[in-house]
Enzyme design. Structure first.
Site, PDB file in Angstrom:
ATOM      1  N   GLU A  30       0.841  -1.202   0.000  1.00  6.42           N
ATOM      2  CA  GLU A  30       0.000   0.000   0.000  1.00  6.42           C
ATOM      3  C   GLU A  30       0.878   1.255   0.000  1.00  6.42           C
ATOM      4  OE1 GLU A  30      -3.023  -0.646   3.071  1.00  6.42           O
ATOM      5  OE2 GLU A  30      -4.090  -2.012   1.733  1.00  6.42           O
TER       6      GLU A  30
HETATM    7  C1  HEC Z   1      -3.241   1.199  -1.643  1.00  4.20           C
HETATM    8  C2  HEC Z   1      -4.609   1.236  -1.196  1.00  4.20           C
HETATM    9  C3  HEC Z   1      -4.917   1.716   0.192  1.00  4.20           C
HETATM   10  C4  HEC Z   1      -4.377   2.748   0.911  1.00  4.20           C
HETATM   11  C5  HEC Z   1      -3.286   3.709   0.492  1.00  4.20           C
HETATM   12  C6  HEC Z   1      -5.076   2.806   2.157  1.00  4.20           C
HETATM   13  N1  HEC Z   1      -6.025   1.827   2.211  1.00  4.20           N
HETATM   14 FE1  HEC Z   1      -7.320   1.485   3.714  1.00  4.20          FE
HETATM   15  N2  HEC Z   1      -7.859  -0.239   2.841  1.00  4.20           N
HETATM   16  C7  HEC Z   1      -7.440  -0.693   1.612  1.00  4.20           C
HETATM   17  C8  HEC Z   1      -7.890  -2.046   1.426  1.00  4.20           C
HETATM   18  C9  HEC Z   1      -7.626  -2.903   0.201  1.00  4.20           C
HETATM   19  C10 HEC Z   1      -8.556  -2.418   2.601  1.00  4.20           C
HETATM   20  C11 HEC Z   1      -9.159  -3.775   2.933  1.00  4.20           C
HETATM   21  C12 HEC Z   1      -8.025  -4.658   3.458  1.00  4.20           C
HETATM   22  C13 HEC Z   1      -8.520  -5.890   4.131  1.00  4.20           C
HETATM   23  O1  HEC Z   1      -9.673  -5.915   4.577  1.00  4.20           O
HETATM   24  O2  HEC Z   1      -7.745  -6.848   4.230  1.00  4.20           O
HETATM   25  C14 HEC Z   1      -8.550  -1.240   3.458  1.00  4.20           C
HETATM   26  C15 HEC Z   1      -9.206  -1.148   4.699  1.00  4.20           C
HETATM   27  C16 HEC Z   1      -9.336   0.020   5.425  1.00  4.20           C
HETATM   28  C17 HEC Z   1     -10.234   0.211   6.550  1.00  4.20           C
HETATM   29  C18 HEC Z   1     -11.238  -0.791   7.090  1.00  4.20           C
HETATM   30  C19 HEC Z   1     -12.655  -0.437   6.734  1.00  4.20           C
HETATM   31  C20 HEC Z   1     -13.612  -1.517   7.163  1.00  4.20           C
HETATM   32  O3  HEC Z   1     -14.792  -1.225   7.363  1.00  4.20           O
HETATM   33  O4  HEC Z   1     -13.187  -2.678   7.295  1.00  4.20           O
HETATM   34  C21 HEC Z   1     -10.020   1.484   7.015  1.00  4.20           C
HETATM   35  C22 HEC Z   1     -10.733   2.167   8.164  1.00  4.20           C
HETATM   36  C23 HEC Z   1      -8.971   2.071   6.195  1.00  4.20           C
HETATM   37  N3  HEC Z   1      -8.607   1.153   5.237  1.00  4.20           N
HETATM   38  C24 HEC Z   1      -8.394   3.303   6.400  1.00  4.20           C
HETATM   39  C25 HEC Z   1      -7.221   3.725   5.757  1.00  4.20           C
HETATM   40  C26 HEC Z   1      -6.350   4.786   6.218  1.00  4.20           C
HETATM   41  C27 HEC Z   1      -6.567   5.608   7.456  1.00  4.20           C
HETATM   42  C28 HEC Z   1      -5.342   4.889   5.314  1.00  4.20           C
HETATM   43  C29 HEC Z   1      -4.148   5.792   5.325  1.00  4.20           C
HETATM   44  C30 HEC Z   1      -3.343   5.855   6.507  1.00  4.20           C
HETATM   45  C31 HEC Z   1      -5.591   3.887   4.299  1.00  4.20           C
HETATM   46  N4  HEC Z   1      -6.712   3.186   4.624  1.00  4.20           N
HETATM   47  C32 HEC Z   1      -4.796   3.711   3.180  1.00  4.20           C
HETATM   48  C33 HEC Z   1      -6.721   0.041   0.690  1.00  4.20           C
HETATM   49  C34 HEC Z   1      -5.939   1.134   1.031  1.00  4.20           C
END
Ligand code: HEC
Ligand code: HEC
Ligand code: HEC
Ligand code: HEC
Ligand SMILES: [Ca+2]
Ligand SMILES: [Ca+2]
Ligand SMILES: [Ca+2]
Ligand SMILES: [Mg+2]
Lengths: 317, 317
Positions: free
Chosen positions: B111
């Site tokens: 990521e």
């Molecule tokens: C490159 C893509 C990417 C980036 C950059 C990213 N995310 Fe995510 N995020 C995802 C993905 C894909 C998932 C699901 C992963 C899993 O469930 O295994 C996720 C899951 C989440 C969830 C969970 C939501 C739920 O209801 O389950 C949250 C909250 C979240 N991210 C917040 C953030 C935050 C805060 C940042 C920055 C610090 C961030 N993400 C950066 C792709 C990204």
């Protein structure tokens, strides 16, 4: 003090920035959506704001940009703030104005890597976009011309007025301190204003990079020569604006200068044959930081969702 | 009509969404900056908003995300809208809450590909950030704990109240039309509410994907089993919220369903052993679209510029 200062300022080679006169608000609002819409790229991931981030002075703060498929871009991304004030667009001025410019990145294989046709197909598949184009342009025509017109209208709103230096230009003697004033005086007396002048402190001419001493770089860009094929214009670049230059590091078309101190030192030596003392350099840098204006207050647009018929992006093909 | 409707609604398996109670506004404002700051990534290009775009329902509308160096992500990006209402974070619930979650993406090599140490170094090199952390937390400590606390505070503001369905739940009988009401009735009678319930229509339990009939996918994710190593929980996923589901296509953990019609059809068959008629499917889809709430109004933050000592990103190394 206000009135006493004003007449003197009229003779300055730099003018305060004014808000743009006639932006069509409905066009600009639509253009803002397009500005932030990554569906104008092949991957569905890259928007104009990826490389001209309005949280970061309208550039990406990278040496050269990251484009489609993580391609390394050829040149430093210039700020879009106040770019409507430049006489032409791009480092080599190859686009006449913002409308002409805006078609470029969408179809550039190293940037958004899409085509105008696919971009327009995408928009036409989304009822809310179709309705908004119709309302804004009063016609069912939705082509790349309307797209670039709307984006350009939004870009014209990206003006940063009321920098401390503008307040000083308008007569508020307290708006800048002694060091900053010394910096400005040196900026004038050393000859920087020969090139960095006008309301944008740049954008008024193409100039040789390395007038007195050659500029060393690995970057293959040829500057204005690429457009005119006139040998005399080889390595001439559009003089960049110095407004908000505090925010638009790294500097120069190759992004080689990480700091303002280094950019000012290079400019002194290779454009003017001058080596500034540490104090002089610091004074000029302090002056340049007074050019940071009020940044546009942008409410993030909510993009209309794709419809069932909108082609889905294929970022990994 | 308002009063007459209200008592009946109290018995519904879905509740209106309420605004979060006690968000610390200064923390949330700092968290918003961090949310949009690509300097929390190794490349200087990817921010939380890249994959949870608040212009697009808090997700990226890609099958699986694009990460550092254009890596293909393993799983569909869930929306962050209303995610504070979920009992746990991630598809497999491996993070207890938003604070625990927020550290993950920064250091995830697929990521943002940074490290907590480098992210904190970056922030500490920027005087405006140092001052803001100090003001917000009342201490000189600036560690990943403060970073994730601030981001979580911002995320807690990302609530989408006042969907048409909530208006109906609160007693406004006109807020949804006959088709949408039929869709809701079928959503209840068919058994969807067994899993999609509570104010978030999801986020209250882990459930097997493919309860009646196996779900076919190439995606290797194992769901809750990855956390508990309990065989009975293999392929159990957190039931996703259906709020704003109109905006968060494509659907399912593998992003395989491009449209709501397809997702509803799949759910009917494999979770409930029901094949919906075209009309029934359309009714449920119409109901699901009444769950689109007021999107957070986000004024783009202006990020404090890097200082001369801030490490510059190296996106291509
Ligand atoms: C490159 C893509 C990417 C980036 C950059 C990213 N995310 Fe995510 N995020 C995802 C993905 C894909 C998932 C699901 C992963 C899993 O469930 O295994 C996720 C899951 C989440 C969830 C969970 C939501 C739920 O209801 O389950 C949250 C909250 C979240 N991210 C917040 C953030 C935050 C805060 C940042 C920055 C610090 C961030 N993400 C950066 C792709 C990204
Ligand atoms: C992948 C990075 C990237 C994307 C995406 C991108 N740009 Fe650019 N932009 C650049 C670079 C690099 C240049 C300088 C190119 C040159 O001068 O040869 C540039 C130049 C410009 C300029 C000229 C500014 C000046 O003063 O010369 C404008 C205006 C502009 N872009 C607007 C846009 C718009 C509008 C979009 C979206 C439709 C967009 N850009 C998308 C990287 C990007
Ligand atoms: C002869 C014309 C000329 C003179 C004189 C000149 N400049 Fe420049 N300046 C340019 C050009 C052209 C560029 C862009 C060159 C490039 O990127 O290749 C530039 C770039 C810059 C930049 C980097 C801007 C950016 O966003 O990348 C700064 C800062 C700057 N000049 C400051 C100064 C200062 C301070 C002086 C006086 C000491 C000065 N310039 C004198 C033409 C000039
Ligand atoms: C037995 C539990 C269960 C039942 C019953 C159920 N769902 Fe689901 N639903 C889930 C789970 C778990 C997922 C996520 C599965 C995955 O992505 O692998 C999901 C995902 C979805 C999604 C996609 C959401 C997204 O953002 O990806 C939609 C839409 C949906 N359900 C609608 C329905 C409808 C409509 C019904 C009734 C016809 C229904 N569900 C019945 C558990 C259930
Ligand atoms: Ca720059
Ligand atoms: Ca919990
Ligand atoms: Ca999704
Ligand atoms: Mg012109």
């Amino acid at each position: 003090a206000l009135l006493a200062g004003a007449p003197a300022r009229a003779a300055e080679p730099v003018q305060p920035i004014e808000l743009p006169k006639a932006v069509n608000p409905a066009q600009a609002e639509l253009g803002k959506k397009l500005w932030f819409d990554p569906r104008l790229s092949r991957s569905g991931f890259i928007s104009c704001n990826s490389c001209h981030n309005l949280s970061m002075g309208g550039s990406d703060n990278l040496k050269t940009s990251i484009g489609h498929n993580w391609q390394k871009g050829p040149i430093n991304s210039p700020t879009v703030l106040n770019s409507s004030l430049n006489m032409a667009q791009f480092w080599d001025g190859r686009a006449e104005d913002l409308r002409e410019q805006a078609g470029g990145p969408i179809a550039n294989p190293g940037e958004m890597a899409f085509t105008h046709e696919l971009a327009v197909d995408m928009l036409r598949s989304i009822p809310q976009y179709v309705a908004e184009f119709k309302q804004v342009f009063g016609s069912d025509k939705l082509s790349i011309a309307e797209v670039t017109t709307a984006i350009a209208a939004f870009e014209e709103t990206l003006i940063t007025p009321n920098a401390r230096f503008d307040q000083w230009l308008k007569g508020d003697m307290k708006a800048i301190n002694d060091q900053e004033l010394r910096g400005y005086q040196l900026f004038k007396s050393a000859g920087c204003v020969a090139c960095h002048n006008g309301p944008n402190l740049g954008g008024t001419s193409f100039q040789k990079m390395g007038l007195i001493e050659p500029y060393q770089t690995d970057n293959p860009a040829e500057g204005r020569y690429a457009v005119t094929k006139n040998d005399a214009e080889r390595f001439n670049f559009k003089v960049p604006t110095l407004r908000n230059v505090e925010l638009t590091y790294p500097y120069f078309h190759d992004g080689a200068a990480d700091t303002l101190a280094r950019a000012v030192d290079t400019m002194g030596r290779i454009q003017l044959g001058k080596t500034f003392s540490t104090q002089e350099n610091a004074d000029i840098v302090a002056f340049l930081k007074t050019l940071t204006g009020e940044q546009p207050r942008v409410v993030l647009p909510i993009l209309p969702p794709s419809s069932d018929t909108t082609q889905r992006p294929r970022p990994f093909d």
